[in-house]
Design a protein around this motif. Structure first.
Motif, PDB file in Angstrom:
ATOM      1  N   THR A  20     -33.668  21.904  30.370  1.00  0.00           N
ATOM      2  CA  THR A  20     -34.816  21.225  29.776  1.00  0.00           C
ATOM      3  C   THR A  20     -36.020  21.370  30.698  1.00  0.00           C
ATOM      4  O   THR A  20     -35.907  21.774  31.838  1.00  0.00           O
ATOM      5  CB  THR A  20     -34.529  19.723  29.564  1.00  0.00           C
ATOM      6  OG1 THR A  20     -34.442  19.093  30.845  1.00  0.00           O
ATOM      7  CG2 THR A  20     -33.255  19.505  28.776  1.00  0.00           C
ATOM      8  N   SER A  21     -37.173  21.011  30.200  1.00  0.00           N
ATOM      9  CA  SER A  21     -38.374  21.074  31.030  1.00  0.00           C
ATOM     10  C   SER A  21     -38.623  19.751  31.748  1.00  0.00           C
ATOM     11  O   SER A  21     -39.578  19.620  32.491  1.00  0.00           O
ATOM     12  CB  SER A  21     -39.589  21.434  30.183  1.00  0.00           C
ATOM     13  OG  SER A  21     -39.795  20.422  29.210  1.00  0.00           O
ATOM     14  N   ASP A  22     -37.771  18.757  31.515  1.00  0.00           N
ATOM     15  CA  ASP A  22     -37.936  17.437  32.126  1.00  0.00           C
ATOM     16  C   ASP A  22     -37.179  17.364  33.438  1.00  0.00           C
ATOM     17  O   ASP A  22     -36.061  16.854  33.489  1.00  0.00           O
ATOM     18  CB  ASP A  22     -37.433  16.340  31.188  1.00  0.00           C
ATOM     19  CG  ASP A  22     -38.199  16.318  29.876  1.00  0.00           C
ATOM     20  OD1 ASP A  22     -39.346  16.782  29.859  1.00  0.00           O
ATOM     21  OD2 ASP A  22     -37.640  15.835  28.895  1.00  0.00           O
ATOM     22  N   ASP A  38     -43.486  17.650  39.418  1.00  0.00           N
ATOM     23  CA  ASP A  38     -42.936  17.412  38.088  1.00  0.00           C
ATOM     24  C   ASP A  38     -43.076  18.699  37.290  1.00  0.00           C
ATOM     25  O   ASP A  38     -44.181  19.226  37.148  1.00  0.00           O
ATOM     26  CB  ASP A  38     -43.711  16.277  37.422  1.00  0.00           C
ATOM     27  CG  ASP A  38     -43.189  15.892  36.061  1.00  0.00           C
ATOM     28  OD1 ASP A  38     -42.392  16.646  35.466  1.00  0.00           O
ATOM     29  OD2 ASP A  38     -43.577  14.826  35.575  1.00  0.00           O
ATOM     30  N   SER A  39     -41.981  19.224  36.760  1.00  0.00           N
ATOM     31  CA  SER A  39     -42.040  20.497  36.040  1.00  0.00           C
ATOM     32  C   SER A  39     -42.854  20.411  34.749  1.00  0.00           C
ATOM     33  O   SER A  39     -43.317  21.426  34.249  1.00  0.00           O
ATOM     34  CB  SER A  39     -40.633  21.000  35.724  1.00  0.00           C
ATOM     35  OG  SER A  39     -39.993  20.123  34.827  1.00  0.00           O
ATOM     36  N   LYS A  40     -43.038  19.206  34.215  1.00  0.00           N
ATOM     37  CA  LYS A  40     -43.839  19.051  32.997  1.00  0.00           C
ATOM     38  C   LYS A  40     -45.331  19.200  33.277  1.00  0.00           C
ATOM     39  O   LYS A  40     -46.107  19.430  32.366  1.00  0.00           O
ATOM     40  CB  LYS A  40     -43.572  17.688  32.354  1.00  0.00           C
ATOM     41  CG  LYS A  40     -42.165  17.528  31.803  1.00  0.00           C
ATOM     42  CD  LYS A  40     -41.981  16.197  31.091  1.00  0.00           C
ATOM     43  CE  LYS A  40     -42.269  14.972  31.886  1.00  0.00           C
ATOM     44  NZ  LYS A  40     -41.462  14.687  33.057  1.00  0.00           N
ATOM     45  N   CYS A  41     -45.724  19.048  34.536  1.00  0.00           N
ATOM     46  CA  CYS A  41     -47.137  19.134  34.928  1.00  0.00           C
ATOM     47  C   CYS A  41     -47.285  20.078  36.117  1.00  0.00           C
ATOM     48  O   CYS A  41     -47.647  19.635  37.221  1.00  0.00           O
ATOM     49  CB  CYS A  41     -47.664  17.753  35.295  1.00  0.00           C
ATOM     50  SG  CYS A  41     -47.500  16.528  33.998  1.00  0.00           S
TER      51      CYS A  41
END
Length: 62
Positions: A20-22, A38-41
């Motif tokens: 996942t991207s989280d 944070d991989s989401k940002c």
């Protein structure tokens, strides 16, 4: 803690992400510090930790 240039650092995604991207990404920097973001940002500022603090964190997670 110290912020750093997230674009000039090679990143590794956590193996716990399960695809996942989280998740959290980490990087080892030339200054002997460990970076976390944070991989989401991925363009947001990362956080740099002293190598010993990062090693303590990792050993506590096992």
């Amino acid at each position: 803690m110290q912020s750093f240039d997230v674009n000039a650092t090679p990143w590794r995604k956590s193996t716990y992400s399960g695809g996942t991207s989280d998740c959290v990404e980490s990087a080892v920097m030339l200054s002997g510090r460990a970076g976390v973001r944070d991989s989401k940002c991925p363009t947001a500022p990362g956080i740099a930790f002293q190598a010993q603090a990062w090693a303590s964190f990792l050993s506590a997670q096992r």
